[in-house]
Write a protein that holds these residues in place. Sequence first.
Motif, PDB file in Angstrom:
ATOM      1  N   PHE A  83      33.591  34.316  -0.672  1.00 50.27           N
ATOM      2  CA  PHE A  83      34.825  34.414   0.095  1.00 50.27           C
ATOM      3  C   PHE A  83      35.667  35.617  -0.325  1.00 50.27           C
ATOM      4  N   THR A  86      38.489  37.398   1.911  1.00 45.89           N
ATOM      5  CA  THR A  86      39.031  36.498   2.934  1.00 45.89           C
ATOM      6  C   THR A  86      40.544  36.608   3.029  1.00 45.89           C
ATOM      7  N   TYR A  87      41.241  36.573   1.887  1.00 40.50           N
ATOM      8  CA  TYR A  87      42.701  36.670   1.908  1.00 40.50           C
ATOM      9  C   TYR A  87      43.146  37.998   2.521  1.00 40.50           C
ATOM     10  N   ARG A  89      41.411  39.890   4.672  1.00 45.62           N
ATOM     11  CA  ARG A  89      41.073  39.890   6.093  1.00 45.62           C
ATOM     12  C   ARG A  89      42.136  39.132   6.882  1.00 45.62           C
ATOM     13  N   LEU A  90      42.561  38.001   6.363  1.00 42.40           N
ATOM     14  CA  LEU A  90      43.573  37.210   7.045  1.00 42.40           C
ATOM     15  C   LEU A  90      44.934  37.905   7.037  1.00 42.40           C
ATOM     16  N   TYR A 141      41.804  27.762   3.897  1.00 43.31           N
ATOM     17  CA  TYR A 141      41.194  29.062   3.604  1.00 43.31           C
ATOM     18  C   TYR A 141      39.695  28.910   3.369  1.00 43.31           C
ATOM     19  N   LEU A 144      38.192  28.834   6.692  1.00 42.94           N
ATOM     20  CA  LEU A 144      38.248  30.167   7.290  1.00 42.94           C
ATOM     21  C   LEU A 144      37.237  31.118   6.650  1.00 42.94           C
ATOM     22  N   ALA A 145      36.930  30.904   5.378  1.00 47.69           N
ATOM     23  CA  ALA A 145      35.938  31.749   4.700  1.00 47.69           C
ATOM     24  C   ALA A 145      34.545  31.557   5.300  1.00 47.69           C
ATOM     25  N   CYS A 146      34.331  30.421   5.959  1.00 46.40           N
ATOM     26  CA  CYS A 146      33.026  30.119   6.556  1.00 46.40           C
ATOM     27  C   CYS A 146      32.955  30.450   8.034  1.00 46.40           C
ATOM     28  N   GLY A 149      34.073  36.210  11.106  1.00 42.65           N
ATOM     29  CA  GLY A 149      35.258  37.054  11.197  1.00 42.65           C
ATOM     30  C   GLY A 149      35.215  38.065  12.318  1.00 42.65           C
ATOM     31  N   VAL A 154      42.081  35.513  14.369  1.00 46.27           N
ATOM     32  CA  VAL A 154      41.375  34.528  13.570  1.00 46.27           C
ATOM     33  C   VAL A 154      41.573  33.162  14.210  1.00 46.27           C
TER      34      VAL A 154
END
Length: 161
Positions: A83, A86-87, A89-90, A141, A144-146, A149, A154
């Motif tokens: 992940f 991920t933070y 990207r969001l 989160y 969302l990591a799964c 993207g 999102v």
Amino acid sequence: MTLEVPLVLADEGAVQVQLVVGGPREEGRREWSVYARDGGSGSWTRHARGLLSVGGEASGSGNVSGLGEVSAWPPVGAEMVDFAGTYERLAGVGLAYGPAFRGLRSVWRRREEVFAEAELPEGASTGRLKMHPVLLDAALYAWLACVDGAGDGVRLPFAWS
């Protein structure tokens, strides 16, 4: 719980928020709703709704909401999810949160199931809460990591059971 309309808070001014809990229905369940309106004027908008039910303490069996037994960690048959990023990207699509909301430590996936290891930030207390809101955020989160993207924006979950 179902989120219906985002509750947007302005930089200035007040927002009135109202939690409405209905009377008992079958098996003691109660409907609830969250409403808000700007500064005490205008009409009320329902932002979320859900159902409360009577329940006891967690059994400690490892069975959470019908997902099955989780007696080993990592879960048997699950694969670790990378992940990293991920933070960031969001944050790039407007979902930036401070360090208190970065409690995700590991993510595992087994087919459609997502498992997360998260921790509260240093100094945080659960008080009377059974689950601190930042842990729920960390669990989101993990989901969302799964999620793929690709594309604009999102996808966010809006209903839980």
